[in-house]
Design an enzyme around this catalytic site. Structure first.
Site, short mmCIF file in Angstrom:
data_model
loop_
_atom_site.label_atom_id
_atom_site.label_comp_id
_atom_site.label_asym_id
_atom_site.label_seq_id
_atom_site.Cartn_x
_atom_site.Cartn_y
_atom_site.Cartn_z
N SER A 1 1.53 -9.71 -0.95
CA SER A 1 1.22 -8.29 -0.79
C SER A 1 1.65 -7.69 0.55
O SER A 1 1.89 -6.49 0.65
CB SER A 1 -0.27 -8.05 -1.01
OG SER A 1 -1.05 -8.89 -0.18
N GLU B 1 -9.93 5.84 4.60
CA GLU B 1 -10.46 4.73 5.37
C GLU B 1 -9.36 3.68 5.52
O GLU B 1 -8.37 3.69 4.79
CB GLU B 1 -11.64 4.10 4.63
CG GLU B 1 -11.26 3.11 3.51
CD GLU B 1 -10.48 3.68 2.34
OE1 GLU B 1 -10.52 4.92 2.16
OE2 GLU B 1 -9.82 2.91 1.63
N LYS C 1 0.80 -1.23 0.00
CA LYS C 1 0.00 0.00 0.00
C LYS C 1 0.83 1.28 0.00
O LYS C 1 0.39 2.30 -0.50
CB LYS C 1 -0.96 0.00 1.18
CG LYS C 1 -2.10 -1.01 0.98
CD LYS C 1 -3.31 -0.66 1.78
CE LYS C 1 -4.45 -1.62 1.49
NZ LYS C 1 -4.20 -2.96 2.07
C1 LIG Z 1 -5.11 -4.00 1.93
C2 LIG Z 1 -4.41 -5.23 1.62
C3 LIG Z 1 -4.84 -6.07 0.59
C4 LIG Z 1 -6.09 -5.86 -0.18
O1 LIG Z 1 -6.11 -4.72 -0.98
P1 LIG Z 1 -5.99 -4.77 -2.55
O2 LIG Z 1 -6.33 -3.40 -2.95
O3 LIG Z 1 -6.94 -5.79 -3.04
O4 LIG Z 1 -4.59 -5.13 -2.87
C5 LIG Z 1 -4.06 -7.18 0.30
N1 LIG Z 1 -2.96 -7.46 1.00
C6 LIG Z 1 -2.52 -6.68 2.00
C7 LIG Z 1 -1.29 -7.05 2.73
C8 LIG Z 1 -3.23 -5.54 2.34
O5 LIG Z 1 -2.78 -4.77 3.34
#
Ligand SMILES: *Cc1c(COP(=O)(O)O)cnc(C)c1O
Length: 403
Positions: free
Chosen positions: A382, A116, A94
């Site tokens: 992610s 948010e 993010k």
């Molecule tokens: C917020 C988050 C997501 C989900 O958000 P996307 O916009 O779908 O990528 C996925 N993985 C992590 C680690 C997150 O913090």
């Protein structure tokens, strides 16, 4: 060719074919137009590009590595690789769009960032960006998530952000978005809404995608360097869809790469027990844009559940909605239990504790590997799982050690 794709989608009105757009009140329309114009002007300037590049390298620690999972691949077959967004500063992808959004805010002369957060990752990333640029930061968060993601709440406060608890409805991500939008509408001149994913009215799905494209650009080159080929499969979890768009965007023209978006199958695929928007939803308008959406019996955004706070959203990015209809990306789901199993497998076989969101992608990669033991799989990891450890151990316990 890819360049052409990014020039075509979204179109001027913010549509990805029939999805996206901006279904918003006139006052907000004006603000969105200002943001769009500023984005097109500023993001192409040399000063902006070189500042962002420098931030990515020296502050975020990019490029993040691609890692080959020896023991996981040995156990389940396939060749499983991870794009390590868990190693991006603040522990998730993010920050890629938050630094971009905050840099844009700075160039626009804004004083305050509003957003948010679900799992708290977006809030932490934005509070980090606000601290970096010396901007105010106000984060709206459902009370359920505040209780579940305590460490991230503390982190935001340490970073100097104000955390606004949201106590209506299910008290999770959807309500937090409503609340943040309301706050933004009170002072759109001095503040800017920094959405946490490739969702919301135009231009946000485009802006967030563009800032996240760095994941795919790096990963494609790194994977090719390591293997001399492109991955057979690319897998990412999908909440709103930003990390998935980030990695998919580099492979859209490579038809030999099969792309998988993994949604939360939750406790079951019964209403209210999951957030498998693409698998079980239908087109509708939520938070000012059109997308696949899970609805209640009145056609309003429906109840959702996921073990991962960052995935329990009844809508999804408009670009994903288009890519589903175009059949360029395959969307599927894994359950909470499969996710927990994958969480422990990656931790114990590779020494990497994944975020629960990312563990959805790992769970799906394991299934793909078992089905196609000859194939290579690039997973977008992610984020890291530190934020989830207390919740998991309290709720599910540790796995028995007899496997
Ligand atoms: C917020 C988050 C997501 C989900 O958000 P996307 O916009 O779908 O990528 C996925 N993985 C992590 C680690 C997150 O913090």
């Amino acid at each position: 060719m890819t360049d052409n794709y990014f020039k075509t989608f979204p179109n001027k009105e913010g549509f990805f074919e029939s999805y996206g757009g901006a279904f918003i009140p006139p006052v907000l329309e004006e603000e969105m137009k200002k943001i769009t114009d500023a984005y097109f002007a500023i993001s192409k300037s040399h000063a902006f590009i070189s500042e962002l590049r420098s931030i990515r390298k020296h502050y975020q620690g990019r490029p993040t590595p691609v890692y080959y999972c020896n023991r996981l691949s040995e156990k389940y077959g396939g060749r499983i690789y991870l794009k390590r967004e868990d190693l991006n500063h603040t522990g998730a992808h993010k920050l890629n769009h938050c630094m971009g959004e905050a840099l844009l805010a700075k160039h626009m002369g804004k004083k305050k960032l509003i957003a948010e957060t679900g799992a708290g990752q977006h809030g932490v990333a934005l509070a980090t960006a606000a601290a970096y640029f010396g901007l105010e930061c106000e984060i709206h968060m459902g009370e359920v998530d505040i209780a579940k993601e305590h460490p991230n709440v503390v982190r935001m406060k340490i970073l100097g952000a104000t955390v606004v608890p949201v106590s209506h409805g299910l008290k999770t991500l959807k309500e937090a978005v409503d609340s943040a939008f309301e706050a933004y509408l009170k002072d759109p001149i001095n503040s800017i809404y920094c959405i946490g994913s490739v969702v919301g009215p135009h231009p946000f799905p485009m802006i967030v995608r563009d800032f996240q494209r760095i994941i795919g650009i790096e990963a494609k080159e790194q994977f090719f360097d390591m293997t001399g080929e492109l991955p057979d499969n690319v897998v990412a979890c999908v909440g709103g869809g930003s990390n998935a768009m980030g990695i998919f965007s580099a492979f859209l023209d490579d038809k030999e790469c099969t792309l998988y978006g993994v949604e939360p199958g939750g406790r079951s695929l019964a209403y209210g027990e999951h957030a498998a928007t693409m698998t079980l939803g239908s087109p509708g308008v939520i938070h000012g844009f059109k997308c696949y959406m899970l609805k209640d019996e009145n056609g309003e955004p429906g109840a959702v559940h996921s073990v991962a706070s960052g995935l329990d959203y009844p809508g999804v990015g408009p670009e994903h909605s288009m890519l589903k209809d175009q059949e360029r990306v395959t969307y599927d789901s894994v359950s909470d239990q499969e996710t927990i199993n994958a969480f422990y497998e990656l931790s114990r076989l590779e020494g990497i504790i994944p975020a629960l969101e990312s563990a959805h992608a790992v769970a799906y990669a394991i299934k793909l590997a078992q089905k196609n033991p000859q194939s290579s799989i690039l997973v977008n990891l992610s984020g890291r799982g530190d934020k989830d450890i207390d919740f998991i151990v309290d709720t599910y316990g540790l796995p028995s050690d007899n496997k």
